[in-house]
Every structure is written in C-alpha cells, then in structure tokens.
Design a protein around this motif. Structure first.
Motif, PDB file in Angstrom:
ATOM      1  N   LEU A 191      -0.355   3.628   2.678  1.00 24.89           N
ATOM      2  CA  LEU A 191      -1.779   3.983   2.737  1.00 24.89           C
ATOM      3  C   LEU A 191      -2.513   3.189   3.805  1.00 24.89           C
ATOM      4  N   SER A 219       2.262   6.618  -3.031  1.00 25.38           N
ATOM      5  CA  SER A 219       2.238   5.237  -2.528  1.00 25.38           C
ATOM      6  C   SER A 219       2.831   4.280  -3.564  1.00 25.38           C
ATOM      7  N   SER A 223       0.813  -1.220   0.000  1.00 23.02           N
ATOM      8  CA  SER A 223       0.000   0.000   0.000  1.00 23.02           C
ATOM      9  C   SER A 223       0.843   1.264   0.000  1.00 23.02           C
ATOM     10  N   GLY A 224       2.157   1.120   0.139  1.00 21.80           N
ATOM     11  CA  GLY A 224       3.008   2.302   0.136  1.00 21.80           C
ATOM     12  C   GLY A 224       2.700   3.270   1.244  1.00 21.80           C
TER      13      GLY A 224
END
Length: 697
Positions: free
Chosen positions: A115, A558, A112-113
C-alpha cells in the motif's frame, strides 16, 4: 496503595478527570461522540486538548505522542514536546485541537503489503476518543488509528472500530424487532486472559535464541517438567509475587483492571486476567499489559517471555479471548437466563454466533495464526486447529429440541452437596466447562482460546464482530419481512441448527478420535499459519469484510502479503539463529568435549596401566557420531535457507517452503544438538538448560 480507589486510573484522562476539567457543554458533547458514535466537533477537540495538556503537565509530562498499533504486532509512538518558541527567545507550552486530532508519522517504514512504497512516506494518525488518553513513561499517550495518505488502514485499531460499529448496527436491528426501543447501541466486550513465562535474566542473556526469536531453538528435556501438575495454582514464589504486585500497581495506574493472577500449568508459566471492558479499550489495555510485563520483569532481574512456545515439551501460552455482546443499558445479549429455552432473543443471538463460526471458520483460524502459534494449534497441545464450539449440555439439549420441532424445557444445574456437614451446599451450573474447545460458551460469553499469547487481540475480535454482524444482518432482513414474527424466528433457529450443528462438539478436543470425527463432519483442519493465510483472499471473506466496510479488498490483499512476509522473516531469523548457535556454540562445545575425552583416553593408555576404558571409548564414539551428525545437519539447513531466500516472485510458495522444508530441517538439526546436551559435560555445555531456566527463578 492505602486508597486504591483514588490510585486506580491516576494516569488516565478518564471520565472523572474530563468531568472535573471540561466545561459541561464540552463534556456532554464529547460523551455524546463516544457513546453514540457522532462526529467529533473540532471546537470540542480544541477545548479538550488544552485541558488534556494542563493535566499532563501537572503530572510532569513535557511530551505527547499519538500511540498507535501498526501491523508489526506491537505499538508505535513518536514523541513531540509541548514547547512552542516565542519571539523573545523563550517558549510557551501549547497543545492544539489539531495536534490532538491528527498526527503525521512516516508510513513507509511500517508493513503495508504494497500500500505504501518507500518513497511514499505520508501517513496519518487520528484520535480515537473512545479510548482514554494516558500517561506512560512521563509522556501523554493519545490512542489513535493509523492510515495511509490514500485512506487505507495500516493498523489494527481501524478495522476493530469499524467492526464494532457494524455489529452494533446489525444487532440493533434485531433488538428493535424484539421490541427494545430504548437501547442506543450494542457494545462488544472482551476480557483477555494473558499467559506468560518468567525466567532469570542472567540465563536469558546467555541464550541467543531467546534474544533473537523469543523461543528456545535448542534444549533437551529436563528430568522434571509439568508431569506432577504441581505448578498450576501452586504457591507463588516470593520473587514472582513481588513482580506481580508491582505489575498490578502499574496496570492499575493506567486504569487496567488486573483482577486475577496465578501460576499456570508449565513451570515458570503464569497468567493474568483483567475484568471485562469494551473491545476497543480491552485491546489497547492488552497491548499495554504486554509492554508493562516486560518492563516490570526487568526491574526484578527477570525476563517475560510472551512467545506461544518458548520451551518444547511443556505447555505453551495462549490468550483466551472472552467475548460477549451487550446494550449500552447493560443487557448482556448472551445471557441465557434461568429458562433459555423460551428466551427467543438469546437463542437468536446464540445461533447467529454458531452460524458465523461455522461459515467463517477459516477466517477465525487465520485471525489466531502466527508462527509461534503453529507450535500450539494442531500440534501436541490444545486447542486444536479445528474450529468447533462447545455449548454444554443445557444449550445443546435446547438446540436439539429446536431441531426436532421446538424447545419446551431447560436442564437445570441444581445443587451440589459435597458430603461434609460443615461445608455449604453449592449451586451447580447447568453445564460443565470444556477446556479443550477452541470456542467455548462459558455462561454468558464465548471464550475464543486459540489466540496466541504474543498477538494483539484486535484481529480475533474484528473478525468475530464482522462475521456475527453478517449473520445478524441476514436474520434481521428475514425478520423485517416476516408476516408472522414468532413463526419466522422458529424457522430461522431450526434452519441454523440443522445446517450448522456439525460445528458443535462438547467432547475432548485433544483426542485423535475428534480429528477423525471432524473430518467426517467436513470441518476444516488448517494446521499451519501459511495454509491459513489463504483465507484472507478467498472471495467469501473478501465479500463479508467489504460489505460491512471493515476492510476493503485492497486492505485484505495487503494483510495477506504482510502476513506471508512476516512468516518468512520470522522463520528465516529462527533458521539463521539456529545455524549461528550450532556452528559457534554447540559444535565447538562438542569438539572440546570429545577432545578432552580423547585426551583422557590417551593419557590412561600412556600410563601403561591395564585399565578398562570402555566407558570413555563408547562415550567418545557416541559424542563424535553426534557431532558428525550435527555438522551434517548444519550443512543441510544452510542449503535449505539459501534455497528459500532465492525463491522470488510467489510469496506464498516461499512461505510454504519455509514451513515444510526450512522449519523441518531446523528440527532435525535440533534433535542432534539436544542429544549432545544430554551427554556433554555440564561445565562445557555453553547454554543454560531447560532445568535451569524453568526451575531456577
């Protein structure tokens, strides 16, 4: 197979099935949603879900799944049964409209980077009714988009669908200005050509590098490679043909129009190409194609390798992304016609693509980037990492005429006479085909040849859709304000040609001269994945994605983080695998070989016979020296991996170190091992060789 027309799509809840099983009013409402992009009525979903359930149960399904495409690069699915308990201790089979429309998979364990934190688990899947449901492995699969609890896209389908809407919206503005009042939308279509390798499973099982990384980390060059050019389009071996036949049947059941199959350039390499379909469905179909290639291969005692470069020294695998635009009425907007010089509408769309590709070359480059593709792009193989466009002689001539005051003619192909009386004269195309171009016009479409064989085509296509939508929006805004439409069209075309002709190149994209020429033209040459990832957070690219509501700045950030993390993890796994194989397989084999050789020398000496043992002595010296070099390189790589793993904070710097230090040292270690392979006794060498893997299928 006796009636292919009935067999094709038999496991798909397609238009024919919906027309048969849905009430007319429901069918019409759903088709309107699909064709015109209208909101889905929950009441329609309720009727559809019941019909879909009945159809799936009749075909033996007990479960359904929301099938989605997270940022892992593969598909994901969580299976739920149709059963619902009753008060008398039994069950009934149910599937509601709510279950069709929405699912709630855990979002915390997918990339999700940033998130989604681990403790923030909720995610949602939403039914994509534009891509038909299908049955796979006895389960009803419902194509869905995947987003976080706060609404950010966590998948590859969501931005693709948004980009298709963005391009349609802007292209329709252009079409209306040209007098088209009947078209309702513009659809992008794709036909992805899939390249792959097949090797015997018994050999695959003996190679930890293939098992863990999908590519060979060691392997000396075999006596024969692809230099005779005898594999390309050659006779397909019986075992491979049986695999291809079953693969076709499995794909056809899913409505995937597998059309062409043949041997590719490298030994053990092959290709499958489908018929064009809408970009969204083509993306889903390509994911299924890759999955089925792997499954069907195993049934034939084979393993399908989708890595971009599973074997050094022979061609790697790409995925040629054939992209075009057309109206819902069937008009191809990239069809030049017989006289393209006076086809103003075509020239506007053509020049829009040229401008988009030149201005957003960095974004297209990162859309095709992954660790495996680094072995192809900018390395020894085409297409190069430099983004350029091949237009061919006819269109290049027309654009040159436009730049010089206006196009008045189109070069024609004519007729090709072979010179044998029994052979027919052939209609000759107006331009040749360039296989070295990363972005080539091929008649009525563009072929984006940089995409890697293992990659989803979603990123390449939502990027392409978005940047073309941006240029179309600029052109439309100018034309809508123009007092003289025709004059403004000519002005726009002339400006685009003058400002962006640098990206047009019809020559040999493999040559060193082109690299020098591209640099003079100011074209970017982004050689590595890590360097390309920066494009995801450049202001220009953030702005265009945000403007067309394809990806927000947060979502782009992200994806920047996800891409860097994926690269780091991939190279780290490769480095650790390299070390394990070197320490536990290759070095012990070298020691065993030198020990046996030394024993042989000592035995001969002990006999007292005056014998010439120079060959054994020289071989022992060479093997011992290489074993020593291998041991030294193992230590160097271990130090590099440890240093890389301790680089915390700046993800980009860590990824950069993996690219230019760890990866380089992996190559140096391999060089010593591959030299050992060339001299160590075949009975002692622990790994199947390139010659065995590539030719013994």
């Amino acid at each position: 197979m006796s009636n292919l027309s009935e067999f094709f799509g038999s496991n798909v809840f397609n238009d024919a099935v919906m027309k048969e099983r849905l009430p007319k009013s429901t069918y019409k409402a759903l088709k309107k949603t699909i064709n015109e992009g209208l909101a889905l009525d929950p009441a329609v979903a309720e009727v559809v879900s019941n019909a879909m359930k009945d159809w799936a149960i009749e075909k033996g399904c007990t479960h359904f799944t929301h099938w989605f495409q997270p940022m892992t690069g593969i598909t994901a699915e969580k299976h739920d049964s149709f059963i619902s308990p009753t008060s008398d201790g039994k069950v009934i089979l149910e599937f509601s409209g709510k279950e069709l429309i929405k699912g709630e998979p855990d979002a915390s364990s997918f990339p999700s980077g940033g998130l989604r934190a681990t403790f923030e688990a909720r995610g949602y899947t939403a039914w994509d009714c534009t891509s038909p449901a299908f049955i796979k492995d006895g389960t009803l699969c419902i194509p869905t988009a995947f987003c976080s609890y706060t609404g950010e896209a966590l998948d590859k389908k969501t931005p693709l669908l948004k980009s298709m809407e963005a391009l349609s919206s802007q292209a329709m503005r252009i079409l209306k200005l040209f007098g088209n009042t009947s078209a309702k939308n513009v659809i992008t279509t794709v036909g992805p050509e899939q390249e792959y390798f097949l090797i015997d499973k018994s050999m695959y099982d003996k190679r930890k590098d293939l098992i863990y990384t999908g590519r060979t980390l060691f392997g000396a060059k075999p006596p024969k490679g692809q230099e005779l050019e005898d594999h390309y389009f050659g006779n397909i071996k019986e075992r491979i043909s049986c695999f291809m036949k079953e693969l076709d049947e499995e794909l056809w059941k899913l409505g995937i129009s597998a059309k062409t199959k043949h041997n590719e350039v490298a030994p053990a390499q092959h290709e499958l190409a489908p018929i064009f379909t809408t970009t969204n469905i083509a993306t889903d179909h390509n994911q299924l194609t890759m999955e089925l290639m792997k499954k069907v291969a195993l049934r034939h005692g084979l393993v399908c390798l989708l890595h971009e470069k599973p074997f050094a020294g022979v061609n790697g695998s790409g995925k040629h992304n054939n992209w075009s635009m057309g109206t819902n009425e069937g008009q191809n907007l990239l069809e030049p016609g017989s006289t393209p010089h006076d086809n103003a509408q075509f020239l506007v769309f053509l020049c829009a693509v040229v401008k988009a590709v030149d201005e957003y070359a960095d974004l297209l480059r990162v859309a095709a980037a992954n660790p495996g593709n680094d072995h192809r792009l900018g390395a020894n193989e085409a297409p190069p990492a430099i983004i350029s466009i091949f237009l061919g002689e006819q269109l290049s001539d027309i654009l040159e005429q436009i730049e010089n005051g206006g196009a008045t003619s189109s070069k024609q192909g004519g007729e090709l006479k072979i010179g044998v009386s029994t052979l027919p004269a052939l209609p000759k195309d107006s331009t040749d085909r360039n296989r070295t171009s990363p972005f080539a016009f091929t008649g009525n479409k563009f072929e984006f040849r940089m995409v890697g064989s293992s990659a989803s085509i979603a990123a390449a296509n939502f990027t392409l859709n978005t940047i073309v939508a941006e240029v179309l929006s600029i052109i439309a805004s100018r034309l809508e304000k123009a007092s003289d439409f025709d004059s403004e069209v000519q002005s726009i075309l002339t400006e685009i040609v003058k400002d962006h002709k640098r990206v047009i190149f019809n020559g040999n994209g493999y040559s060193d001269e082109w690299v020098e020429e591209a640099e003079k033209r100011g074209l970017p040459n982004i050689r590595t994945t890590v360097e390309s990832i920066k494009a995801l957070i450049s202001e220009k690219n953030l702005a265009v994605m945000e403007k067309h509501s394809v990806l927000s700045r947060v979502e782009m950030q992200s994806r920047y983080e996800i891409s860097l993390e994926h690269y780091i993890k991939t190279i780290n796994i490769e480095a650790l695998t390299t070390l394990e194989m070197a320490k536990r397989e290759i070095l012990p084999a070298a020691i065993k070989f030198t020990s046996e050789l030394a024993g042989s020398i000592n035995f001969i000496k002990s006999t007292g016979i005056a014998a010439d043992i120079s060959a054994q002595s020289e071989l022992l010296t060479e093997a011992s020296s290489l074993a020593s070099s291998l041991k030294k390189e193992i230590g160097i790589l271990e130090d590099s991996v440890e240093k890389a793993s301790n680089l915390h904070g700046d993800t980009y710097s860590q990824a950069y170190f993996y690219t230019f230090d760890v990866f380089k040292k992996m190559g140096e270690l391999r060089a010593a091992a591959d030299k050992l392979e060339a001299i160590v006794d075949a009975d002692i060498w622990p790994l199947p060789t390139y010659g065995e893997m590539l030719f013994k299928v």
